[in-house]
Design a protein around this motif. Sequence first.
Motif, PDB file in Angstrom:
ATOM      1  N   GLY A 285      -1.183 -16.248   7.414  1.00 49.56           N
ATOM      2  CA  GLY A 285      -0.363 -17.074   8.277  1.00 49.56           C
ATOM      3  C   GLY A 285       0.728 -17.835   7.563  1.00 49.56           C
ATOM      4  N   SER A 286       0.846 -17.645   6.254  1.00 47.32           N
ATOM      5  CA  SER A 286       1.865 -18.370   5.483  1.00 47.32           C
ATOM      6  C   SER A 286       3.221 -17.685   5.522  1.00 47.32           C
ATOM      7  N   LEU A 287       3.275 -16.436   6.007  1.00 45.49           N
ATOM      8  CA  LEU A 287       4.529 -15.690   6.060  1.00 45.49           C
ATOM      9  C   LEU A 287       4.997 -15.535   7.502  1.00 45.49           C
ATOM     10  N   THR A 288       6.239 -15.926   7.746  1.00 45.67           N
ATOM     11  CA  THR A 288       6.854 -15.753   9.055  1.00 45.67           C
ATOM     12  C   THR A 288       7.845 -14.608   8.960  1.00 45.67           C
ATOM     13  N   GLY A 289       7.614 -13.579   9.756  1.00 45.88           N
ATOM     14  CA  GLY A 289       8.389 -12.361   9.648  1.00 45.88           C
ATOM     15  C   GLY A 289       9.446 -12.211  10.717  1.00 45.88           C
ATOM     16  N   LYS A 290       9.705 -10.956  11.069  1.00 43.47           N
ATOM     17  CA  LYS A 290      10.782 -10.622  12.001  1.00 43.47           C
ATOM     18  C   LYS A 290      10.596 -11.337  13.337  1.00 43.47           C
ATOM     19  N   GLY A 291      11.707 -11.883  13.836  1.00 42.97           N
ATOM     20  CA  GLY A 291      11.679 -12.530  15.135  1.00 42.97           C
ATOM     21  C   GLY A 291      10.801 -13.753  15.210  1.00 42.97           C
ATOM     22  N   GLY A 292      10.485 -14.336  14.055  1.00 42.28           N
ATOM     23  CA  GLY A 292       9.640 -15.524  14.032  1.00 42.28           C
ATOM     24  C   GLY A 292       8.156 -15.247  14.133  1.00 42.28           C
ATOM     25  N   LYS A 293       7.748 -13.981  14.024  1.00 39.90           N
ATOM     26  CA  LYS A 293       6.339 -13.622  14.093  1.00 39.90           C
ATOM     27  C   LYS A 293       5.600 -14.112  12.844  1.00 39.90           C
ATOM     28  N   VAL A 294       4.550 -14.896  13.036  1.00 40.91           N
ATOM     29  CA  VAL A 294       3.687 -15.332  11.940  1.00 40.91           C
ATOM     30  C   VAL A 294       2.615 -14.266  11.731  1.00 40.91           C
ATOM     31  N   TYR A 295       2.517 -13.774  10.501  1.00 41.34           N
ATOM     32  CA  TYR A 295       1.557 -12.715  10.204  1.00 41.34           C
ATOM     33  C   TYR A 295       0.249 -13.326   9.711  1.00 41.34           C
ATOM     34  N   ASN A 296      -0.740 -13.286  10.585  1.00 43.31           N
ATOM     35  CA  ASN A 296      -2.046 -13.828  10.261  1.00 43.31           C
ATOM     36  C   ASN A 296      -2.948 -12.754   9.658  1.00 43.31           C
ATOM     37  N   LYS A 297      -4.144 -13.166   9.285  1.00 40.66           N
ATOM     38  CA  LYS A 297      -5.084 -12.285   8.605  1.00 40.66           C
ATOM     39  C   LYS A 297      -5.296 -10.993   9.390  1.00 40.66           C
ATOM     40  N   ARG A 298      -5.160  -9.880   8.693  1.00 38.05           N
ATOM     41  CA  ARG A 298      -5.468  -8.538   9.203  1.00 38.05           C
ATOM     42  C   ARG A 298      -4.535  -8.078  10.325  1.00 38.05           C
ATOM     43  N   GLU A 299      -3.336  -8.634  10.383  1.00 37.36           N
ATOM     44  CA  GLU A 299      -2.409  -8.209  11.427  1.00 37.36           C
ATOM     45  C   GLU A 299      -1.537  -7.025  10.998  1.00 37.36           C
ATOM     46  N   GLY A 300      -1.891  -6.395   9.894  1.00 40.29           N
ATOM     47  CA  GLY A 300      -1.275  -5.161   9.456  1.00 40.29           C
ATOM     48  C   GLY A 300      -2.237  -4.449   8.523  1.00 40.29           C
ATOM     49  N   PHE A 301      -2.099  -3.129   8.431  1.00 39.50           N
ATOM     50  CA  PHE A 301      -2.923  -2.354   7.496  1.00 39.50           C
ATOM     51  C   PHE A 301      -2.024  -1.434   6.694  1.00 39.50           C
ATOM     52  N   CYS A 302      -2.495  -1.047   5.514  1.00 39.70           N
ATOM     53  CA  CYS A 302      -1.745  -0.158   4.627  1.00 39.70           C
ATOM     54  C   CYS A 302      -2.548   1.109   4.360  1.00 39.70           C
ATOM     55  N   LEU A 303      -1.828   2.208   4.221  1.00 45.47           N
ATOM     56  CA  LEU A 303      -2.387   3.469   3.725  1.00 45.47           C
ATOM     57  C   LEU A 303      -1.529   3.876   2.538  1.00 45.47           C
ATOM     58  N   GLU A 304      -1.928   3.412   1.349  1.00 46.26           N
ATOM     59  CA  GLU A 304      -1.141   3.594   0.132  1.00 46.26           C
ATOM     60  C   GLU A 304      -1.645   4.844  -0.596  1.00 46.26           C
ATOM     61  N   THR A 305      -0.852   5.905  -0.560  1.00 49.39           N
ATOM     62  CA  THR A 305      -1.222   7.142  -1.241  1.00 49.39           C
ATOM     63  C   THR A 305      -1.004   6.964  -2.738  1.00 49.39           C
ATOM     64  N   GLN A 306      -1.937   7.472  -3.561  1.00 48.30           N
ATOM     65  CA  GLN A 306      -1.930   7.075  -4.967  1.00 48.30           C
ATOM     66  C   GLN A 306      -2.898   7.897  -5.807  1.00 48.30           C
ATOM     67  N   HIS A 307      -2.754   7.749  -7.140  1.00 49.88           N
ATOM     68  CA  HIS A 307      -3.859   8.009  -8.045  1.00 49.88           C
ATOM     69  C   HIS A 307      -4.775   6.778  -7.995  1.00 49.88           C
ATOM     70  N   PHE A 308      -5.938   6.883  -8.580  1.00 48.69           N
ATOM     71  CA  PHE A 308      -6.934   5.830  -8.397  1.00 48.69           C
ATOM     72  C   PHE A 308      -6.566   4.576  -9.188  1.00 48.69           C
ATOM     73  N   PRO A 309      -6.970   3.402  -8.714  1.00 48.38           N
ATOM     74  CA  PRO A 309      -6.763   2.175  -9.486  1.00 48.38           C
ATOM     75  C   PRO A 309      -7.440   2.272 -10.851  1.00 48.38           C
ATOM     76  N   ASP A 310      -6.808   1.672 -11.835  1.00 48.01           N
ATOM     77  CA  ASP A 310      -7.348   1.572 -13.206  1.00 48.01           C
ATOM     78  C   ASP A 310      -7.624   2.920 -13.845  1.00 48.01           C
ATOM     79  N   SER A 311      -6.939   3.962 -13.371  1.00 47.10           N
ATOM     80  CA  SER A 311      -7.153   5.293 -13.961  1.00 47.10           C
ATOM     81  C   SER A 311      -6.910   5.344 -15.469  1.00 47.10           C
ATOM     82  N   PRO A 312      -5.916   4.606 -16.022  1.00 46.40           N
ATOM     83  CA  PRO A 312      -5.713   4.687 -17.474  1.00 46.40           C
ATOM     84  C   PRO A 312      -6.929   4.237 -18.281  1.00 46.40           C
ATOM     85  N   ASN A 313      -7.817   3.445 -17.664  1.00 49.83           N
ATOM     86  CA  ASN A 313      -9.028   2.985 -18.353  1.00 49.83           C
ATOM     87  C   ASN A 313     -10.279   3.747 -17.928  1.00 49.83           C
ATOM     88  N   LYS A 314     -10.111   4.751 -17.099  1.00 44.59           N
ATOM     89  CA  LYS A 314     -11.246   5.530 -16.613  1.00 44.59           C
ATOM     90  C   LYS A 314     -10.943   7.010 -16.886  1.00 44.59           C
TER      91      LYS A 314
END
Length: 339
Positions: A285-314
């Motif tokens: 809720g600390s970010l106010t976005g487009k058109g004055g919309k306040v983005y609260n917890k879980r009001e968006g989701f991401c699908l980030e395609t990638q190699h795995f986190p921390d792969s250089p150490n695994k």
Amino acid sequence: MEFYTLENKNGLKLKLTNFGGIVSEIHVPDRDGKMADITLGFDTIDEYVDHNDAYFGALIGRYGNRIGGCKFPLDGKEIGGLYTNSGEADHLHGGKVGFDKVEWTAEEVSGDGYTGVKLSYTSVDGEEGYPGKLDCTVVYKLTDDNEWVIEYEAVTDKPTVFNPTNHAYFNLAGHDGASPTNHEMLINAAFYTPTDDGGIPTGEILSVEGSDMDFREARVYGETIDSEESYISRLGGYDHNWILDKQYGELGLAAIAYDPVSGREMKCFTTEPGVQFYGGNFLDGSLTGKGGKVYNKREGFCLETQHFPDSPNKGHFPATTLRPGEVFKSKTVYRFGVR
């Protein structure tokens, strides 16, 4: 720095800026043809420069996701001193000034059935602690098949690690619509990489079978986002890497998100071996976005395609090392439709 707007023959529209390669708007129709902007973001470039701690719509690099301990081995040497910006000891999304906070050179492009923008950036040797001069291009395309296509390419003059992604937040009800926790989610994965409390993979590869991590059949993800299963509760919800059930390097299905109210559907395809499904747990809720919309917890989701986190150490994870003479190539497609 400026905005660029892509539009296809069906009226879909995608807006982006060459600052951070940020996609700020994606307008797609519902089952009745009503258009809505389905990605979270801000109205102005200045807001992205000053307030985009959530990485709305941004290109992420050099290394998307986390590297534990801000260091990794490379050819028998330890590469250390990466910027600490995840917990007290870990590195996240490329550092203090990653790909999301730099100005890219933009060139408008077009071809058979698409319009697009080609973004180019040279990351100098040692930038954010990463070795090698990295020349990177990212092409965003909006096709007449209602697809947002992302094509990554990079070369280096020294051995380095590289794992780019895009951090768009989606809400198929509209960026200012009802919570996407009511969406149905399918993730094409039988295994995932569990993490410690800081989101760093433990190195284990666990089956989703019998757990609330199982999205092999579509279901409403909000019903289990507050699961008491330890690998979910320790992160405050979904913020995990799933290992995709497809051959690495071939374009295949990663996930399908569906909003039963609007009928909007988004299918995600990628050549990458993993996808990070992030449920927006840190929006507060600390970010106010487009058109004055306040983005609260879980009001968006991401699908980030990638190699795995921390792969250089695994060492048993798919490698993210890029060497001189090699060309990194990766492709992700978000296909929009209705039911």
